[in-house]
Design a protein around this motif. Structure first.
Motif, PDB file in Angstrom:
ATOM      1  N   MET A   1       0.757  -1.152   0.010  1.00 32.68           N
ATOM      2  CA  MET A   1      -0.118   0.064   0.043  1.00 32.68           C
ATOM      3  C   MET A   1       0.926   1.268   0.039  1.00 32.68           C
ATOM      4  SD  MET A   1      -1.424  -0.221   3.999  1.00 32.68           S
ATOM      5  CE  MET A   1      -2.739   1.056   3.668  1.00 32.68           C
ATOM      6  N   ASN A   2       0.275   2.222  -0.480  1.00 29.49           N
ATOM      7  CA  ASN A   2       1.174   3.555  -0.609  1.00 29.49           C
ATOM      8  C   ASN A   2       1.425   4.151   0.861  1.00 29.49           C
ATOM      9  OD1 ASN A   2       1.044   3.656  -3.408  1.00 29.49           O
ATOM     10  ND2 ASN A   2      -0.761   4.523  -3.627  1.00 29.49           N
ATOM     11  N   THR A   3       0.457   4.039   1.815  1.00 28.19           N
ATOM     12  CA  THR A   3       0.708   4.476   3.208  1.00 28.19           C
ATOM     13  C   THR A   3       2.227   4.095   3.636  1.00 28.19           C
ATOM     14  OG1 THR A   3      -1.485   4.622   3.469  1.00 28.19           O
ATOM     15  CG2 THR A   3      -0.118   4.838   5.547  1.00 28.19           C
ATOM     16  N   SER A   4       2.872   5.001   4.366  1.00 31.14           N
ATOM     17  CA  SER A   4       4.171   4.866   4.799  1.00 31.14           C
ATOM     18  C   SER A   4       3.831   3.979   6.328  1.00 31.14           C
ATOM     19  CB  SER A   4       4.859   6.028   5.212  1.00 31.14           C
ATOM     20  OG  SER A   4       5.960   5.744   6.038  1.00 31.14           O
ATOM     21  N   LYS A   5       4.562   2.755   6.234  1.00 33.52           N
ATOM     22  CA  LYS A   5       4.347   1.842   7.395  1.00 33.52           C
ATOM     23  C   LYS A   5       5.003   2.201   8.650  1.00 33.52           C
ATOM     24  CE  LYS A   5       4.451  -2.215   4.379  1.00 33.52           C
ATOM     25  NZ  LYS A   5       4.856  -3.880   4.298  1.00 33.52           N
ATOM     26  N   THR A   6       5.631   3.699   8.559  1.00 37.60           N
ATOM     27  CA  THR A   6       5.993   3.972   9.747  1.00 37.60           C
ATOM     28  C   THR A   6       5.220   5.401  10.344  1.00 37.60           C
ATOM     29  OG1 THR A   6       7.398   5.645   8.620  1.00 37.60           O
ATOM     30  CG2 THR A   6       8.508   3.451   9.259  1.00 37.60           C
ATOM     31  N   THR A   7       4.288   5.598   9.506  1.00 38.50           N
ATOM     32  CA  THR A   7       3.553   6.794   9.932  1.00 38.50           C
ATOM     33  C   THR A   7       1.960   6.399  10.651  1.00 38.50           C
ATOM     34  OG1 THR A   7       2.526   7.020   7.781  1.00 38.50           O
ATOM     35  CG2 THR A   7       4.494   8.344   8.214  1.00 38.50           C
ATOM     36  N   ILE A   8       1.408   5.208  10.192  1.00 38.67           N
ATOM     37  CA  ILE A   8       0.032   4.782  10.811  1.00 38.67           C
ATOM     38  C   ILE A   8       0.420   3.579  11.578  1.00 38.67           C
ATOM     39  CG2 ILE A   8      -2.198   4.171  10.123  1.00 38.67           C
ATOM     40  CD1 ILE A   8      -2.125   5.855   7.576  1.00 38.67           C
ATOM     41  N   SER A   9       0.085   3.446  12.936  1.00 35.54           N
ATOM     42  CA  SER A   9       0.294   2.523  13.857  1.00 35.54           C
ATOM     43  C   SER A   9      -1.098   1.845  14.102  1.00 35.54           C
ATOM     44  CB  SER A   9       0.701   2.790  14.930  1.00 35.54           C
ATOM     45  OG  SER A   9       0.141   3.875  15.643  1.00 35.54           O
ATOM     46  N   LEU A  86      -6.384   0.594  26.580  1.00 33.38           N
ATOM     47  CA  LEU A  86      -4.953   0.087  26.313  1.00 33.38           C
ATOM     48  C   LEU A  86      -4.233   0.610  25.118  1.00 33.38           C
ATOM     49  CD1 LEU A  86      -4.943  -3.271  28.289  1.00 33.38           C
ATOM     50  CD2 LEU A  86      -4.161  -1.111  29.078  1.00 33.38           C
ATOM     51  N   ALA A  87      -5.214   0.577  23.965  1.00 29.86           N
ATOM     52  CA  ALA A  87      -4.231   0.386  22.632  1.00 29.86           C
ATOM     53  C   ALA A  87      -3.494   1.813  22.556  1.00 29.86           C
ATOM     54  CB  ALA A  87      -5.575   0.780  21.632  1.00 29.86           C
ATOM     55  N   LYS A  88      -2.380   1.818  21.868  1.00 29.40           N
ATOM     56  CA  LYS A  88      -1.666   2.806  21.605  1.00 29.40           C
ATOM     57  C   LYS A  88      -1.687   3.174  20.360  1.00 29.40           C
ATOM     58  CE  LYS A  88       1.495   2.090  25.391  1.00 29.40           C
ATOM     59  NZ  LYS A  88       2.829   1.769  26.115  1.00 29.40           N
ATOM     60  N   GLY A  89      -2.101   2.296  19.303  1.00 28.55           N
ATOM     61  CA  GLY A  89      -2.010   2.440  17.998  1.00 28.55           C
ATOM     62  C   GLY A  89      -3.056   3.467  17.390  1.00 28.55           C
ATOM     63  N   ASP A  90      -2.919   4.166  16.065  1.00 28.24           N
ATOM     64  CA  ASP A  90      -3.931   5.120  15.475  1.00 28.24           C
ATOM     65  C   ASP A  90      -4.974   4.343  15.431  1.00 28.24           C
ATOM     66  OD1 ASP A  90      -1.769   7.141  15.548  1.00 28.24           O
ATOM     67  OD2 ASP A  90      -0.816   6.144  13.998  1.00 28.24           O
ATOM     68  N   PHE A  91      -4.958   3.148  15.057  1.00 27.33           N
ATOM     69  CA  PHE A  91      -6.160   2.379  14.386  1.00 27.33           C
ATOM     70  C   PHE A  91      -6.082   1.115  15.331  1.00 27.33           C
ATOM     71  CE2 PHE A  91      -5.832   4.706  10.675  1.00 27.33           C
ATOM     72  CZ  PHE A  91      -6.823   5.105  10.119  1.00 27.33           C
ATOM     73  N   LEU A  92      -7.465   0.836  15.822  1.00 26.52           N
ATOM     74  CA  LEU A  92      -7.389  -0.587  16.518  1.00 26.52           C
ATOM     75  C   LEU A  92      -8.455  -1.566  15.654  1.00 26.52           C
ATOM     76  CD1 LEU A  92      -7.666  -2.300  19.070  1.00 26.52           C
ATOM     77  CD2 LEU A  92      -9.557  -0.970  20.190  1.00 26.52           C
ATOM     78  N   ALA A  93      -7.895  -2.771  15.277  1.00 20.39           N
ATOM     79  CA  ALA A  93      -8.722  -4.011  14.848  1.00 20.39           C
ATOM     80  C   ALA A  93      -8.867  -4.986  15.715  1.00 20.39           C
ATOM     81  CB  ALA A  93      -7.682  -4.686  13.696  1.00 20.39           C
ATOM     82  N   PHE A  94     -10.234  -5.297  15.781  1.00 17.88           N
ATOM     83  CA  PHE A  94     -10.805  -6.595  16.669  1.00 17.88           C
ATOM     84  C   PHE A  94     -10.619  -7.765  16.166  1.00 17.88           C
ATOM     85  CE2 PHE A  94     -12.734  -2.619  18.876  1.00 17.88           C
ATOM     86  CZ  PHE A  94     -12.499  -2.780  20.152  1.00 17.88           C
TER      87      PHE A  94
END
Length: 298
Positions: A1-9, A86-94
């Motif tokens: 994907m085009n999104t940088s893997k270091t910018t979106i956690s 507890l989640a620290k990521g920008d996104f949360l996947a259940f």
């Protein structure tokens, strides 16, 4: 994907309860994701079958696995709220403790969310995936999710909550919205105050109703990215499901009355659950009353 893997956690969250035979494979499907996962969080809801030992082993083997052990059995809604906290990521996947996710699930759901954000200029988005459901009989059924049509037709707002209560003929509004295949920005779960802890079942539907009423968009993948296995857990029975749905419609009575007939929905709900219980005598009696009092809706 085009999104940088270091910018979106991305954080992956599991609720676990008496799942020692399935948890390792479920967590492995999170470890195997093609998109780098910031952290995998497991909240154990006071398991008694050796699940906690499996969690300790996983955490010892993989440095990005974190866990929390509930001191009592609090229910899945409360455990999911702990994950949100507890989640620290920008996104949360259940992820669920007995399901297997496709290795590209997170990558594809993230791509889908970002595409909808660009198209509709909003970050108020909930994303689901279609799934393959394997029933106890061994039969596998494809289960679509809400919003799995084109980005241009992404459903949003009150049209979604109305469809949840009364159904819809629109293709984009047909499908389910379970948390086991759900992903969104972590901040959105917090803005919506997470899940209703009074509910032991159908808390995912209740969450989506509130999100819809708040104007959220619902998007999804038509490709099944989750393999779900149905089981006979103690809180997965018809009577508990009915009790929680009765609570749900009472809670949102004012919303329901904006879109349709509350009394009809209440009786129709009882009819459906009586039918699923194979209580045909009572179900036919309720249906007879509905046909007499609400002939148009029936």
């Amino acid at each position: 994907m085009n999104t940088s893997k270091t910018t979106i956690s991305v954080s992956v969250g599991f609720t676990a309860y008496n799942c020692k035979d399935t948890l390792v494979n479920a967590v492995q499907s999170a470890i195997n994701q093609t998109y780098p996962i910031e952290e995998i969080i497991i909240v154990d809801d006071y398991s008694t079958d050796g699940t906690q030992e499996k969690i300790f082993e996983l955490a010892a083997s993989f440095k990005n696995i974190k866990f929390h052990i509930n001191k009592t059995n609090e229910g899945v809604a409360s455990s999911r709220n702990t994950l949100i906290q507890l989640a620290k990521g920008d996104f949360l996947a259940f992820f669920d403790d007995d399901d297997i996710s496709n290795s590209k699930r997170v990558e594809r759901q993230l791509e889908q969310i970002l595409a909808v954000e660009r198209k509709h200029e909003t970050k108020s988005i909930i994303c689901h995936s279609a799934r393959l459901v394997k029933h106890i009989s061994g039969k596998v059924i494809y289960q679509p999710c809400i919003g799995q049509t084109s980005i241009e037709k992404t459903p949003f707002g009150k049209s979604v909550s109305k469809a949840i209560f009364f159904g819809s003929n629109l293709h984009e509004l047909k499908g389910s919205c379970p948390t086991c295949c759900q992903m969104a920005r972590t901040e959105n779960y917090r803005k919506l105050s997470g899940f209703d802890e009074k509910m032991r079942r159908s808390e995912d539907t209740e969450f989506c109703i509130r999100a819809a009423e708040a104007g959220y968009f619902f998007t999804g993948s038509s490709k099944p990215l989750v393999q779900q296995k149905m089981n006979l857990a103690k809180d997965k029975n018809i009577s508990i499901e009915l009790k929680n749905w009765q609570y749900l419609i009472r809670k949102h009575k004012k919303i329901i009355q904006k879109y349709g007939d509350y009394e009809f929905l209440d009786k129709w709900l009882n009819f459906k659950f009586k039918w699923f219980e194979a209580n045909y005598k009572d179900s036919f009696f309720i249906l007879f009353l509905l046909l007499f009092s609400h002939p148009i809706q029936c």
